[in-house]
Design a protein around this motif. Structure first.
Motif, PDB file in Angstrom:
ATOM      1  N   ALA A 133    -126.230  38.691  -0.896  1.00 17.15           N
ATOM      2  CA  ALA A 133    -126.123  38.202  -2.271  1.00 17.15           C
ATOM      3  C   ALA A 133    -124.672  38.102  -2.702  1.00 17.15           C
ATOM      4  CB  ALA A 133    -126.887  39.143  -3.202  1.00 17.15           C
ATOM      5  N   VAL A 134    -123.866  39.099  -2.283  1.00 24.54           N
ATOM      6  CA  VAL A 134    -122.433  39.068  -2.623  1.00 24.54           C
ATOM      7  C   VAL A 134    -121.754  37.862  -1.976  1.00 24.54           C
ATOM      8  CG1 VAL A 134    -120.237  40.265  -2.340  1.00 24.54           C
ATOM      9  CG2 VAL A 134    -122.283  41.554  -2.979  1.00 24.54           C
ATOM     10  N   ALA A 135    -122.109  37.592  -0.695  1.00 24.78           N
ATOM     11  CA  ALA A 135    -121.526  36.456   0.015  1.00 24.78           C
ATOM     12  C   ALA A 135    -121.919  35.136  -0.627  1.00 24.78           C
ATOM     13  CB  ALA A 135    -121.960  36.473   1.489  1.00 24.78           C
ATOM     14  N   LEU A 136    -123.193  35.020  -1.015  1.00 23.14           N
ATOM     15  CA  LEU A 136    -123.655  33.794  -1.654  1.00 23.14           C
ATOM     16  C   LEU A 136    -122.980  33.593  -3.005  1.00 23.14           C
ATOM     17  CD1 LEU A 136    -127.481  33.870  -0.850  1.00 23.14           C
ATOM     18  CD2 LEU A 136    -125.769  32.288   0.059  1.00 23.14           C
ATOM     19  N   ALA A 137    -122.831  34.686  -3.744  1.00 17.80           N
ATOM     20  CA  ALA A 137    -122.174  34.595  -5.055  1.00 17.80           C
ATOM     21  C   ALA A 137    -120.735  34.138  -4.908  1.00 17.80           C
ATOM     22  CB  ALA A 137    -122.238  35.951  -5.762  1.00 17.80           C
ATOM     23  N   ALA A 138    -120.059  34.626  -3.854  1.00 22.63           N
ATOM     24  CA  ALA A 138    -118.668  34.229  -3.622  1.00 22.63           C
ATOM     25  C   ALA A 138    -118.581  32.768  -3.211  1.00 22.63           C
ATOM     26  CB  ALA A 138    -118.060  35.106  -2.533  1.00 22.63           C
ATOM     27  N   ALA A 139    -119.627  32.276  -2.529  1.00 18.35           N
ATOM     28  CA  ALA A 139    -119.607  30.887  -2.050  1.00 18.35           C
ATOM     29  C   ALA A 139    -120.013  29.891  -3.112  1.00 18.35           C
ATOM     30  CB  ALA A 139    -120.534  30.747  -0.839  1.00 18.35           C
ATOM     31  N   LEU A 140    -120.676  30.334  -4.178  1.00 13.69           N
ATOM     32  CA  LEU A 140    -121.188  29.409  -5.192  1.00 13.69           C
ATOM     33  C   LEU A 140    -120.111  28.522  -5.807  1.00 13.69           C
ATOM     34  CD1 LEU A 140    -123.975  31.430  -7.014  1.00 13.69           C
ATOM     35  CD2 LEU A 140    -124.233  29.365  -5.636  1.00 13.69           C
ATOM     36  N   PRO A 141    -118.921  29.049  -6.173  1.00 18.98           N
ATOM     37  CA  PRO A 141    -117.910  28.164  -6.749  1.00 18.98           C
ATOM     38  C   PRO A 141    -117.511  27.040  -5.804  1.00 18.98           C
ATOM     39  CG  PRO A 141    -117.359  30.460  -7.155  1.00 18.98           C
ATOM     40  CD  PRO A 141    -118.505  30.455  -6.193  1.00 18.98           C
ATOM     41  N   VAL A 142    -117.409  27.351  -4.493  1.00 20.15           N
ATOM     42  CA  VAL A 142    -117.051  26.330  -3.509  1.00 20.15           C
ATOM     43  C   VAL A 142    -118.155  25.302  -3.384  1.00 20.15           C
ATOM     44  CG1 VAL A 142    -116.531  25.910  -1.076  1.00 20.15           C
ATOM     45  CG2 VAL A 142    -115.548  27.900  -2.236  1.00 20.15           C
ATOM     46  N   LEU A 143    -119.434  25.789  -3.308  1.00 20.08           N
ATOM     47  CA  LEU A 143    -120.564  24.869  -3.179  1.00 20.08           C
ATOM     48  C   LEU A 143    -120.690  23.980  -4.411  1.00 20.08           C
ATOM     49  CD1 LEU A 143    -123.211  27.280  -1.622  1.00 20.08           C
ATOM     50  CD2 LEU A 143    -121.975  25.440  -0.463  1.00 20.08           C
ATOM     51  N   ALA A 144    -120.426  24.559  -5.582  1.00 26.33           N
ATOM     52  CA  ALA A 144    -120.568  23.798  -6.823  1.00 26.33           C
ATOM     53  C   ALA A 144    -119.555  22.676  -6.904  1.00 26.33           C
ATOM     54  CB  ALA A 144    -120.424  24.738  -8.017  1.00 26.33           C
ATOM     55  N   SER A 145    -118.369  22.898  -6.304  1.00 24.81           N
ATOM     56  CA  SER A 145    -117.327  21.876  -6.397  1.00 24.81           C
ATOM     57  C   SER A 145    -117.269  20.992  -5.154  1.00 24.81           C
ATOM     58  CB  SER A 145    -115.964  22.544  -6.607  1.00 24.81           C
ATOM     59  OG  SER A 145    -115.692  23.453  -5.557  1.00 24.81           O
ATOM     60  N   ALA A 146    -118.173  21.212  -4.181  1.00 32.47           N
ATOM     61  CA  ALA A 146    -118.219  20.367  -2.993  1.00 32.47           C
ATOM     62  C   ALA A 146    -118.597  18.944  -3.397  1.00 32.47           C
ATOM     63  CB  ALA A 146    -119.226  20.931  -1.997  1.00 32.47           C
ATOM     64  N   GLN A 147    -118.050  17.986  -2.666  1.00 35.17           N
ATOM     65  CA  GLN A 147    -118.276  16.585  -3.027  1.00 35.17           C
ATOM     66  C   GLN A 147    -118.662  15.760  -1.815  1.00 35.17           C
ATOM     67  OE1 GLN A 147    -114.698  15.237  -4.960  1.00 35.17           O
ATOM     68  NE2 GLN A 147    -115.223  16.171  -6.912  1.00 35.17           N
ATOM     69  N   LEU A 148    -119.678  14.933  -1.987  1.00 32.47           N
ATOM     70  CA  LEU A 148    -120.098  13.982  -0.972  1.00 32.47           C
ATOM     71  C   LEU A 148    -119.849  12.586  -1.501  1.00 32.47           C
ATOM     72  CD1 LEU A 148    -121.536  13.366   1.731  1.00 32.47           C
ATOM     73  CD2 LEU A 148    -123.689  13.336   0.449  1.00 32.47           C
ATOM     74  N   SER A 149    -119.131  11.778  -0.749  1.00 30.98           N
ATOM     75  CA  SER A 149    -118.859  10.401  -1.155  1.00 30.98           C
ATOM     76  C   SER A 149    -119.129   9.474   0.018  1.00 30.98           C
ATOM     77  CB  SER A 149    -117.414  10.244  -1.626  1.00 30.98           C
ATOM     78  OG  SER A 149    -116.503  10.588  -0.586  1.00 30.98           O
ATOM     79  N   GLY A 150    -119.429   8.235  -0.283  1.00 35.03           N
ATOM     80  CA  GLY A 150    -119.712   7.264   0.755  1.00 35.03           C
ATOM     81  C   GLY A 150    -119.036   5.940   0.469  1.00 35.03           C
ATOM     82  N   ASN A 151    -119.011   5.061   1.454  1.00 38.96           N
ATOM     83  CA  ASN A 151    -118.395   3.751   1.278  1.00 38.96           C
ATOM     84  C   ASN A 151    -119.015   2.754   2.236  1.00 38.96           C
ATOM     85  OD1 ASN A 151    -116.507   3.527   3.860  1.00 38.96           O
ATOM     86  ND2 ASN A 151    -116.312   5.619   3.072  1.00 38.96           N
ATOM     87  N   ILE A 152    -119.014   1.505   1.836  1.00 39.47           N
ATOM     88  CA  ILE A 152    -119.477   0.406   2.678  1.00 39.47           C
ATOM     89  C   ILE A 152    -118.546  -0.772   2.448  1.00 39.47           C
ATOM     90  CG2 ILE A 152    -121.121  -0.458   0.947  1.00 39.47           C
ATOM     91  CD1 ILE A 152    -122.952  -1.196   3.363  1.00 39.47           C
ATOM     92  N   ALA A 153    -118.254  -1.513   3.515  1.00 37.36           N
ATOM     93  CA  ALA A 153    -117.281  -2.597   3.402  1.00 37.36           C
ATOM     94  C   ALA A 153    -117.655  -3.763   4.311  1.00 37.36           C
ATOM     95  CB  ALA A 153    -115.881  -2.096   3.751  1.00 37.36           C
TER      96      ALA A 153
END
Length: 247
Positions: free
Chosen positions: A14-34
């Protein structure tokens, strides 16, 4: 697992997950097509089966950034036509971005994969630094194979490892939504390839891009390379038009 053991295990989890939450919350997935009128890689056409200037290619991929840590992974793909039995390039990469004073650094590795024609597969490590509108980047081949020129899979017995590519790029907004871009790059082949008669060469690109908003952009550039007497039409300067949609 006993109830006491479960509690002992659950607390650090639980401590590890709590520490990871800020990183997971700010993680970003982006895509592109050209869609581009001609795919050039380091100044060279990636469709060698046509002599025309227009060789359309469809491209696209995604990037995943792990929050504020700076780590990222991604994949980019393009239609190609220069290897028998292959019609697609698939790039897989990952690395880390961070600040070093006023310089934005980017360190990582990249695999160029060609399904059905693995002799083209090439792996590079890269390091880049951006200061204002200027970016310098160096890519170093660590695989034996180098885009079919050398390596065990190519069957040549030559080594492509230690081939290097150094590039300098400029990108500056010169008007609202309009960015001027220019770059020059230098390919230095490993001694095995160079000693077989393949010359080192320089590539270039000059153009601009317009941002329509909503993730839609249009770029136009003149791109090519020298040493046309050896590489032929693939190094000819071409007008490249590319329409991109960022998702």
């Amino acid at each position: 697992m006993t109830h006491a053991a479960l509690k002992t295990f659950a607390l650090p989890l639980a401590v590890a997950l709590a520490a990871a939450l800020p990183v997971l919350a700010s993680a970003q997935l982006s895509g592109n097509i050209a869609l581009t009128s001609n795919y050039k890689f380091r100044g060279q056409d990636q469709d060698t089966h046509k002599s025309t200037a227009v060789k359309p290619a469809i491209q696209g991929g995604f990037d995943y950034a792990f929050g504020e840590s700076g780590w990222y992974v991604g994949n980019w793909n393009s239609s190609v036509n220069w290897l028998p039995g292959n019609s697609i390039e698939m790039d897989f990469y990952g690395g880390i971005k961070f600040k070093a004073g006023d310089i934005d650094m980017d360190l990582g590795g990249l695999l160029y994969a060609y399904p059905g024609a693995s002799s083209g597969n090439t792996t590079e490590l890269y390091a880049a630094g951006t200061w204002g509108p200027l970016t310098a980047k160096y890519s170093h081949t660590v695989s034996q194979d180098y885009f079919g020129w050398a390596g065990a899979k190519a069957g040549s017995g030559l080594r492509g490892r230690n081939t290097g590519y150094l590039s300098f790029a400029f990108a500056q907004e010169v008007a609202p939504h309009t960015t001027l871009k220019a770059s020059v790059g230098f390919t230095r082949f490993a001694s095995d390839i160079k000693d077989s008669g393949v010359p080192n060469y320089m590539d270039y690109q000059v153009g601009g891009a317009y941002d329509f908003g909503g993730g839609l952009g249009l770029a136009a550039a003149i791109a090519g390379a020298n040493k046309k007497s050896f590489f032929g039409d693939v190094n000819k300067p071409r007008l490249l038009l590319t329409l991109t949609k960022t998702l």
